[in-house]
Design a protein around this motif. Structure first.
Motif, mmCIF file in Angstrom:
data_model
loop_
_atom_site.group_PDB
_atom_site.id
_atom_site.type_symbol
_atom_site.label_atom_id
_atom_site.label_comp_id
_atom_site.label_asym_id
_atom_site.label_seq_id
_atom_site.Cartn_x
_atom_site.Cartn_y
_atom_site.Cartn_z
ATOM 1 N N VAL A 1 0.898 -1.515 -0.158
ATOM 2 C CA VAL A 1 0.012 -0.087 -0.134
ATOM 3 C C VAL A 1 0.913 1.062 -0.024
ATOM 4 C CG1 VAL A 1 -1.434 -1.202 1.398
ATOM 5 C CG2 VAL A 1 -0.031 0.271 2.271
ATOM 6 N N THR B 1 -0.915 1.688 -6.299
ATOM 7 C CA THR B 1 -2.259 2.742 -6.181
ATOM 8 C C THR B 1 -3.621 2.593 -6.878
ATOM 9 O OG1 THR B 1 -1.723 4.313 -8.012
ATOM 10 C CG2 THR B 1 -0.451 4.958 -5.441
ATOM 11 N N TRP C 1 -6.482 0.498 -4.816
ATOM 12 C CA TRP C 1 -7.556 0.576 -4.292
ATOM 13 C C TRP C 1 -8.593 0.909 -5.211
ATOM 14 C CZ3 TRP C 1 -7.639 2.991 0.671
ATOM 15 C CH2 TRP C 1 -6.395 2.584 1.307
ATOM 16 N N ARG D 1 -12.763 0.992 0.458
ATOM 17 C CA ARG D 1 -11.600 1.499 1.041
ATOM 18 C C ARG D 1 -11.962 1.548 3.410
ATOM 19 N NH1 ARG D 1 -10.584 7.900 -1.523
ATOM 20 N NH2 ARG D 1 -10.366 7.452 -3.918
ATOM 21 N N PHE E 1 -5.610 8.423 -0.164
ATOM 22 C CA PHE E 1 -7.351 7.742 -0.840
ATOM 23 C C PHE E 1 -7.775 7.680 1.583
ATOM 24 C CE2 PHE E 1 -4.363 6.488 -4.232
ATOM 25 C CZ PHE E 1 -5.150 6.356 -4.451
#
Length: 268
Positions: free
Chosen positions: A121, A127, A130, A135, A169
């Motif tokens: 992560v 990325t 995601w 989330r 995020f």
């Protein structure tokens, strides 16, 4: 006393500079102690079948430790070199991690969660993972891994405890209960945390952890150390003056240092 306990060098593949470059830079900027703490070799993925330049190759680990101790002796009296490692916590791979750590005489071991299974992560190349994910569920999984890392007995402190926020995020809901549960696990198992200043140069635009997590850490009595997470010698100590000021504002009066896996508190 100026310290920096979180550093990386060329062996890991995604940093530059030799270990000695960092030690010399530490002397130049007036560090009393420098912690050498490169990434442990990967245990849960085949480096040949994964993203390149993630961590030092397995065969380099003994050479890394040997060089750390050579530098410790060479620069004794000029700077205090502490020999460490950043050992990724991977759920289900605790025995393999322990086997890698066991042969060596560390001053400290950082427990950091970078990976959720094969997903790092903290890697800008990943990325896209995601996309389409809940989330909040990712944050729950991440902080659960932090709590499990704290319970293993493998580590002396938890590194960049809220690094899940690195790329900005964020879930829609409040994650404070997850942060607090992770800190409570750290306290329960007698670990420290670091204030990792590198977040100031990332999309998160704040240190790891946030001020509110530091305030709760102080309330719980969790010790804190400092690290720049430098991946280039010129970034050694970067933002640590701001980090010390933040700790003072929150109410901390001491820093955690480590020698032979023993925590030593110093005034700052």
């Amino acid at each position: 006393m100026k310290i920096d306990y979180h550093t990386h060098h060329a062996r890991c593949g995604h940093a530059t500079g030799s270990l000695e470059d960092y030690v010399k830079r530490g002397i130049e900027i007036g560090l009393a102690q420098i912690g050498l703490s490169d990434h442990i070799p990967l245990v849960h993925v085949d480096p040949a079948d994964y993203y390149p330049e993630m961590a030092m190759p397995l065969e380099e680990l003994p050479r890394y430790v040997e060089e750390c101790f050579e530098l410790k002796a060479k620069y004794a009296g000029r700077i205090d070199v502490r020999v460490g490692i950043e050992a990724d916590y991977i759920e289900g791979w605790e025995e393999e991690i322990a086997r890698l750590l066991e042969p060596y005489r560390w001053d400290y071991v950082i427990g950091s969660v970078h990976f959720l299974d094969r997903w790092d992560v903290t890697d800008f190349r990943q990325t896209h993972e995601w996309d389409g994910k809940d989330r909040m569920a990712v944050y729950e999984r991440y902080y659960d891994a932090v709590a499990k890392a704290a319970a293993t007995g493998l580590y002396d402190y938890i590194g960049h405890i809220d690094v899940i926020k690195r790329f900005g995020f964020q879930p829609e809901g409040d994650v404070q209960h997850l942060e607090r549960a992770a800190l409570e696990a750290v306290r329960r198992h007698g670990l420290a945390i670091e204030l990792n200043a590198s977040g100031l140069r990332m999309p998160a635009a704040e240190m790891f952890p946030s001020r509110r997590m530091l305030e709760y850490a102080l309330e719980l009595g969790i010790p804190v150390t400092l690290g720049s997470d430098a991946h280039q010698p010129e970034r050694l100590g970067q933002y640590l003056s701001e980090a010390r000021e933040l700790l003072k504002e929150v109410g901390f009066t001491q820093l955690a240092t480590f020698k032979d896996r023993t925590r030593i508190m110093i005034d700052f």
